[in-house]
Design a protein around this motif. Sequence first.
Motif: not given
Length: 196
Positions: A76-97
């Motif tokens: 219910a709170k996810t359905a009604t919040a003004p904004l929802v963010a999915i936070l994730a880890a990029d397992n290919e972050f090394h390409e930016e190193l």
Amino acid sequence: MSLVLDPAAQDLLFREARTANTFTDEPVTDEHVQAIYDLVKYGPTAFNQSPLRITLVRSADARERLVKHMAEGNQAKTATAPLVAILAADNEFHEELPALFPHFPQAKDVFFGERPAREGSAALNAALQAAYFIIGVRAAGLAAGPMTGLDFEGVRKEFLDDDHSPLMVVNIGRPGPDAWFPRSPRLAYDEVVTTV
């Protein structure tokens, strides 16, 4: 010794801040999120790897797809919040190193050539960045409702790809009526800190 940070800011970021469970319908704009990110991107990560990736859930269709993967108590709170963010880890972050760690660009291959090493480092450092993000939401005068009660694999399949691992979902907005549960206890200093 006292802290340098103003007491009102200490309250805003820590002492008075809580996980919000209800929100008003006041929008959270892209400008809010940009300001939050522009602040918290300076938080430290190992090798400056910065593996956090943020997916903003705004459309009604995306919200409906996300809610079905949330634990019942979080739907219910996810359905009604003004904004929802999915936070994730990029397992290919090394390409930016090479760009993010230019004084040692070979770190990409020396330390992170193997996927298991990347996954462990990405999870730890993206979790650090997720904490910074929550503090940034508070610094913007908004409330955050971070949650890990969700079907992680379902969220990954629905919104991400095999190179990204979801860490949490964060509801964001201005707190609504009865937004707070009572403050839970915290451990005392001497229960946490040991000097050797």
